[in-house]
Design a protein around this motif. Structure first.
Motif, PDB file in Angstrom:
ATOM      1  N   GLN A 111     119.614  50.142  44.974  1.00 34.36           N
ATOM      2  CA  GLN A 111     120.062  49.644  43.676  1.00 34.36           C
ATOM      3  C   GLN A 111     121.520  49.161  43.761  1.00 34.36           C
ATOM      4  O   GLN A 111     122.302  49.734  44.503  1.00 34.36           O
ATOM      5  CB  GLN A 111     119.986  50.808  42.692  1.00 34.36           C
ATOM      6  CG  GLN A 111     120.115  50.448  41.260  1.00 34.36           C
ATOM      7  CD  GLN A 111     119.864  51.689  40.401  1.00 34.36           C
ATOM      8  OE1 GLN A 111     120.144  52.810  40.800  1.00 34.36           O
ATOM      9  NE2 GLN A 111     119.342  51.476  39.217  1.00 34.36           N
ATOM     10  N   LYS A 112     121.809  48.095  43.001  1.00 35.15           N
ATOM     11  CA  LYS A 112     123.198  47.625  42.964  1.00 35.15           C
ATOM     12  C   LYS A 112     123.920  48.337  41.823  1.00 35.15           C
ATOM     13  O   LYS A 112     123.401  48.376  40.689  1.00 35.15           O
ATOM     14  CB  LYS A 112     123.230  46.124  42.684  1.00 35.15           C
ATOM     15  CG  LYS A 112     122.804  45.296  43.869  1.00 35.15           C
ATOM     16  CD  LYS A 112     124.030  44.694  44.487  1.00 35.15           C
ATOM     17  CE  LYS A 112     123.645  43.745  45.596  1.00 35.15           C
ATOM     18  NZ  LYS A 112     124.816  43.373  46.358  1.00 35.15           N
ATOM     19  N   VAL A 113     125.073  48.884  42.104  1.00 28.47           N
ATOM     20  CA  VAL A 113     125.799  49.610  41.056  1.00 28.47           C
ATOM     21  C   VAL A 113     127.283  49.263  41.081  1.00 28.47           C
ATOM     22  O   VAL A 113     127.787  48.741  42.065  1.00 28.47           O
ATOM     23  CB  VAL A 113     125.666  51.142  41.246  1.00 28.47           C
ATOM     24  CG1 VAL A 113     124.295  51.635  40.901  1.00 28.47           C
ATOM     25  CG2 VAL A 113     126.051  51.555  42.654  1.00 28.47           C
ATOM     26  N   PHE A 114     127.953  49.565  39.972  1.00 28.82           N
ATOM     27  CA  PHE A 114     129.407  49.450  39.926  1.00 28.82           C
ATOM     28  C   PHE A 114     130.001  50.786  40.328  1.00 28.82           C
ATOM     29  O   PHE A 114     129.525  51.828  39.880  1.00 28.82           O
ATOM     30  CB  PHE A 114     129.891  49.156  38.497  1.00 28.82           C
ATOM     31  CG  PHE A 114     129.460  47.835  37.964  1.00 28.82           C
ATOM     32  CD1 PHE A 114     129.942  46.657  38.524  1.00 28.82           C
ATOM     33  CD2 PHE A 114     128.589  47.761  36.880  1.00 28.82           C
ATOM     34  CE1 PHE A 114     129.552  45.439  38.003  1.00 28.82           C
ATOM     35  CE2 PHE A 114     128.201  46.543  36.366  1.00 28.82           C
ATOM     36  CZ  PHE A 114     128.679  45.371  36.936  1.00 28.82           C
ATOM     37  N   VAL A 115     131.036  50.740  41.139  1.00 25.43           N
ATOM     38  CA  VAL A 115     131.786  51.963  41.431  1.00 25.43           C
ATOM     39  C   VAL A 115     133.118  51.841  40.708  1.00 25.43           C
ATOM     40  O   VAL A 115     133.869  50.901  40.927  1.00 25.43           O
ATOM     41  CB  VAL A 115     132.017  52.125  42.940  1.00 25.43           C
ATOM     42  CG1 VAL A 115     132.815  53.385  43.211  1.00 25.43           C
ATOM     43  CG2 VAL A 115     130.698  52.168  43.675  1.00 25.43           C
TER      44      VAL A 115
END
Ligand SMILES: Nc1nc2c(ncn2[C@@H]2O[C@H](COP(=O)(O)OP(=O)(O)OP(=O)(O)O)[C@@H](O)[C@H]2O)c(=O)[nH]1
Ligand SMILES: [Mg+2]
Length: 1124
Positions: free
Chosen positions: A523-527
């Protein structure tokens, strides 16, 4: 994995209501890891015989050797009771003060905590700290009173005495909780009142009577306290494997005695007794001299079991008891030479501690779905922001926190509380797993082929010998095979090399929890970093964007793909594909994006979580370097990894080029060095002696001299004498008057500043130190105001600032402090330290530091030009003092004059030069009319432009003017400091030592040798232990714990906690001036000057000039014996 399959755990992870996230908290050595062992054994991960001895969650070698936990570690357990199944994520935390940051990281991820208290030691300093931490994070605690066996075996208390002792412990714990609760209620009430007042400001004076208890009475606190009848207390001995809640006994006896179990439950713990005649339960056991129910029905049984098994080893009685309890004990245990084995076997069947604790956890601790709205808001509001001031979309996310929905549509919110390094061998992908049938078949086939080839080769090799013709004809087959062999070997070594390199790379796993949504592999996520501002990002990012879109750079935000997800199983990790909301998990492949902690989300509106509450202050510094200078890059890399792997360590490179580690204490330091050597840098390193921090300050002139004689006329003579010497200290252009006012002119003669140093009262220094955060907020507000922006500060913080101001005003009383609080110019060093810059320049009404309190009414601020340079000079001066370049503390610099030449002639260089020759036209601001002053003042909007012009135009051979002013202010402050009696301040530890009467004397000896001071000592009731509270300079603390332990044969082990700074009374620059002093201290008088020793040590370390006399006339050694 134990006997629960991974599939089962994955299925349970989806049922949010049956998850319990909890940690075990306690003072050091109260038995956390031992209890965790008992719980782990229920899942078949370790054998129940080894539970309590293995300390399974202490997986590091040094943890096992030292016997203390250093890292918190997590394990997932499965628990079934009746029809309900639960998934328990358990985190074991360290109890040693040095590792209290690990506790903070654990507490954040949990909803509940088991607080353990040692039945002998009772509530200890760390117990209070962990209760506070649990409180601050709004997580619910339950209590385990552990080591009750010690009351029987060691202290040899009777059941009656033990009951009283246990009641006291419970009272102590509840007292701590009570004080936390009261302070919160009072705070809330004050807040509410403030809100009400601001609505109806015209309240008459008649309503001023304050009823503080009102808030307390209204608020229900019954849920808060620990009470056995409420089922949140377990009495246990984790080592012997038993533990119970009183309802177990209530149920057991209700059948036997025919009393309803709820009646028994209410009366079992308390002042009740059983009237044998009437078979009724009566009140007032103590006053009537009767046995309380708890003693009669519970403790007596346990005591007699211990008596039979351990003390008297009465086999017959034991067998009788075993049969009456309906237990089965193996003959092997019955015959065992160690009675503890038999005891464990009986107790763990009769009252299994794991059963008691786990059932309490499932009943009393909340599931992740039950998060309170208060906790959600607390997590979302960073620092001074109030929840209402957050962006709309961010506020909407609160619902996601409360729902804790494991729905695929819910936004993913994950918090990473720390990063930990994992041995690559422990990663599931590198683990050896059993081979499948096909793989076994393939391998068999390969082996058969190789065997056949070898046989052919052998035959061919033998053939030439037997035939004798072969020499000419080189057999082709073996040659070929040897070529292929070597090729194979090469590729093999290559791949092995790659594998080794891959293995030697440190793997970091993020210790995290999902608060909403489902996090999936790939999954692509914001950190989001701790300083991320969602409102700013929402403004710049397109609407409804996700982490997979190509995004413009937003500060403190990164996008990444989730690489690996792990289930944490103590020493092992299991790979997972997705983790739903409410679970604790490990995330791999984040080391590039996260340093220590971060928030992960699919929504850019997600705020970063509030920072963790760290209780320990890193104070022990050492400089490290590699044994071989060529290995420097490895060390640098290693230190970077260490920084990432430890929540509390600080790693920095000083201006001197030294690589410095800052740790919380001696034990923490040792662990960090071991980690560096063996794990992160893998090189030999040498560490300097600990660098001890000092502070520099000024004090009022002393009234007595070193031999306690009044300083009279003779002293004045000495001072005058000294002053003559001192004058050489000051360089040209510096004027010092008799009152300590120092005046200095910049090199280009354009500005003159006059500064005086004044010692701040001690209470003020403490107050400033305690309110660093508030001061930083004020400073931030001022900076924003200068830039024409506004900062939303929540009401509570504003009140605290107001409070600070009032307190400062009340502490700074007297003639010389009149109006001082309003005139504070800045705090320093780093703009928030415990030193003050005062504006005493006449005719310069500078806007006050407190403008944030004025709200809307604040006028547009007007600053004189170069105002900032003065502040910068002050910051530099307070950062490193003249004694040994250590920061200052408790010093007030009052700027009394600040004269500048007109800036008009500066416009052109020629005219400026002329002005230089024909005496600059100075105008004394303080003496000039108000109109002049106003002319000099620039309005805010013009200020930055004009400063740039002024700085540009005033470039002369001395450099930019602002730079000169900074240097001049710094120098002036330094000279002003030196014009006063200077002192060093030492960092002090407090320690609480528990020791028996026999070793008390030896312990005092160690304390006094190390300049320690005992604050108070008291005897712990019911035991022969003394509790001693002492303070000890950090400089003398190295090896202290070790020495105490040795001298007292391990009976006393202190824990050192940084507490405060203390002025060292001796003057480092002191030399004997009177006859008596000469007699007393000798000519050089450096033997007893502790401050001088410290100062010189620091100067030597920093490579500064050290003024030391070498022996001039060696005195003849005196013989001490009279007869010779
Ligand atoms: N007599 C007795 N000793 C116990 C009991 N539980 C633990 N111990 C002992 O207490 C010592 C400390 O136990 P640990 O479980 O390591 O304590 P801890 O709280 O995990 O300690 P840290 O992690 O270092 O804070 C060990 O020597 C245990 O054997 C108990 O119920 N009775
Ligand atoms: Mg432990």
């Amino acid at each position: 994995m134990g006997h629960t399959s991974l599939e089962k755990i994955i299925a349970l992870q989806k049922k949010t209501s049956s998850i319990r996230n909890m940690c075990i908290l306690a003072h050091v050595d109260h038995g956390k890891t031992t209890l965790a062992d008992c719980l782990v054994a229920t899942n078949g991960i370790i054998s129940s015989r080894l539970a309590g001895k293995l300390r399974y969650l202490d997986s590091r070698e040094d943890e096992q050797i030292r016997g203390i936990t250093m890292k918190s570690s997590a394990i997932t357990l499965h628990y079934t009771t009746g029809e309900n199944e639960y998934l328990i994520n358990l985190i074991d935390s360290p109890g040693h003060v040095d590792f209290s940051s690990e506790v903070s990281t654990a507490v954040r991820l949990c909803d509940g905590a088991i607080v353990i208290v040692d039945a002998v030691e009772g509530v200890c300093p760390q117990t209070q700290v962990v209760l506070r931490q649990a409180w601050l994070e709004n997580i619910r605690p339950v209590l385990v009173i552990n080591k009750i066996d010690r009351l029987i075996v060691e202290l040899k208390l009777t059941p009656q005495e033990a009951f009283i002792h246990l009641q006291k412990i419970l009272e102590q714990v509840n007292a701590v909780t009570g004080s936390l609760f009261t302070s919160k209620v009072l705070e809330e009430r004050a807040e509410k009142d403030a809100g009400a007042q601001s609505i109806t400001t015209e309240n008459s004076a008649g309503d001023q009577v304050y009823d503080w208890s009102a808030g307390l009475e209204e608020t229900d606190d019954s849920d808060l306290y620990f009470s056995p009848d409420r089922g949140n207390v377990v009495f246990a001995s984790a080592m012997d494997g038993w533990g119970f809640r009183i309802h177990q006994f209530a149920e057991m006896y209700s059948q036997k005695m025919g009393i309803r179990s709820w009646v028994l439950l209410k009366t079992l713990w308390g002042d009740f007794y059983l009237n044998t005649k009437s078979k009724r339960i009566m009140k007032g056991a103590q006053s009537k001299g009767k046995k309380p129910l708890f003693v009669q029905l519970v403790l007596d049984n346990i005591w007699s079991l211990y008596d039979a098994v351990v003390t008297r080893r009465d086999k017959e009685k034991v067998e009788k008891m075993v049969t009456s309890l309906g237990l089965k004990v193996m003959p092997r245990d019955l015959r065992h030479s160690d009675p503890k084995v038999l005891l464990c076997a009986i107790c763990s069947q009769w009252l299994p501690v794991s059963q008691a604790v786990l059932s309490m956890v499932c009943e009393k601790l909340p599931s992740p779905a039950e998060m309170s709205s208060e906790r959600a808001e607390k997590l979302m509001c960073v620092g001074v922001r109030s929840f209402d001031s957050l962006h709309e979309k961010t506020q909407e996310l609160k619902k996601a926190f409360l729902d804790c929905s494991a729905d695929g549509m819910a936004p993913v919110i994950v918090f990473v509380s720390k990063m930990f390094a994992v041995d690559p061998k422990a990663l599931p992908q590198n683990k050896q797993r059993p081979l499948t049938h096909e793989e076994i078949g393939q391998r068999r086939e390969l082996a058969r082929q190789r065997h056949a080839e070898r046989q052919v080769a052998n035959q061919n090799a033998e053939a030439p010998k037997s035939t004798d013709k072969g020499r000419a004809s080189i057999p082709s087959a073996p040659a070929n095979s040897s070529v292929t062999d070597s090729l194979c070997a090469q590729t093999e070594t290559l791949s092995v090399k790659a594998a080794v390199e891959d293995e030697s790379r440190e793997h970091f796993v993020a210790f995290a929890r999902v608060y909403s949504g489902v996090i999936r592999k790939g999954q692509k996520v914001f950190v989001l970093g701790p300083k991320y501002d969602p409102s700013l990002a929402l403004r710049t990012l397109p609407e409804d964007c996700s982490a997979s879109d190509v995004l413009s750079a937003v500060p403190h935000m990164a996008c990444c793909t989730v690489d690996k997800l792990y289930l944490m199983m103590g020493r092992e990790l299991e790979e997972l594909d997705e983790v739903p909301s409410g679970n604790v998990l490990g995330i791999g492949g984040m080391e590039e994006f996260i340093l220590k902690s971060a928030t992960i989300s699919t929504s850019p509106a997600c705020p970063p979580f509030t920072a963790l509450n760290f209780e320990a202050t890193p104070i022990v510094r050492v400089a490290v370097e590699p044994k071989h200078p060529s290995e420097m890059p490895k060390l640098v890399r290693g230190m970077r990894l260490l920084n990432q792997a430890d929540p509390c360590v600080e790693v920095l490179i000083q201006e001197t080029g030294e690589h410095v580690l800052v740790t919380a204490g001696e034990v923490h330091l040792q662990r960090c060095l071991d980690d560096l050597r063996e794990r992160f840098a893998k090189i030999e390193i040498s560490a300097s002696k600990p660098i001890i921090p000092f502070r520099e300050t000024v004090v009022r002139p002393p009234k007595l001299d070193m031999v306690n004689e009044e300083l009279g006329r003779q002293h004045k003579m000495a001072v005058i004498h000294q002053d003559k010497d001192d004058q050489t200290k000051y360089s040209e252009g510096v004027q010092v008057d008799s009152t300590g006012l120092v005046t200095l002119t910049t090199s280009n003669k354009m500005a003159t500043v006059g500064v005086r140093a004044i010692p701040l009262p001690e209470e003020v220094t403490h107050l400033l130190e305690d309110n660093v955060e508030l001061i930083r907020t004020m400073e931030q507000f001022s900076v924003f105001a200068r830039e024409g922006k506004t900062l939303d500060i929540n009401q509570k913080i504003l009140e605290s600032i107001q409070d600070l101001k009032v307190k400062l005003e009340s502490l700074l009383q007297g003639h010389k402090w009149r109006g001082a609080v309003e005139r504070i110019w800045a705090f320093g060093p780093r703009r928030c330290g415990p030193n003050i810059l005062l504006n005493n320049v006449e005719g310069y009404p500078r806007p006050s530091m407190w403008q944030c309190l004025e709200g809307e009414r604040a006028e547009m601020a007007t600053f004189r030009d170069f105002d900032n340079s003065i502040i910068s000079g002050f910051q530099l001066a307070t950062l490193a003092g003249p004694m040994c370049e250590e920061p200052l503390m408790g010093v007030c610099f009052s700027v009394e004059t600040w004269d500048m030449t007109f800036s008009a002639p500066l416009a052109q260089h020629d005219s400026f030069d002329k002005a230089m020759i024909t005496e600059p036209n100075t105008v004394n601001q303080s003496g000039s009319s108000e109109k002049d002053a106003r002319e000099m003042d620039m309005s805010l909007s013009n200020q930055s432009r004009s400063r740039a012009e002024a700085a540009g135009s005033s470039m002369d051979c001395y450099g930019p003017f602002s730079g000169q002013l900074i240097a001049a202010v710094k120098e002036t402050c330094r000279y002003a400091f030196q014009a006063k009696p200077q002192r060093l301040m030492a960092a002090m530890y407090t320690c609480e030592i528990m020791a028996t009467a026999e070793v008390l004397g030896r312990m005092y000896a160690v304390l006094s040798k190390r300049e320690g001071r005992v604050l108070h000592e008291e005897m712990k009731e019911g035991t022969d232990m003394f509790i001693i509270k002492a303070v000890l300079p950090v400089a003398e603390s190295f090896g202290f714990a070790e020495e105490i332990r040795k001298r007292t044969s391990g009976l006393a082990s202190p824990q050192l906690v940084f507490s405060h700074w203390e002025v060292i009374s001796s003057d480092p620059s002191w030399v004997p001036t009177t006859e008596e002093e000469y007699l007393h201290f000798g000519e050089k008088a450096d033997s007893s000057n502790q401050a001088l020793k410290y100062m010189n040590a620091v100067r030597r370390r920093k490579g500064l000039y050290v003024e030391e006399k070498i022996v001039e006339h060696a005195e003849k050694q005196r013989t001490l014996s009279k007869n010779k």
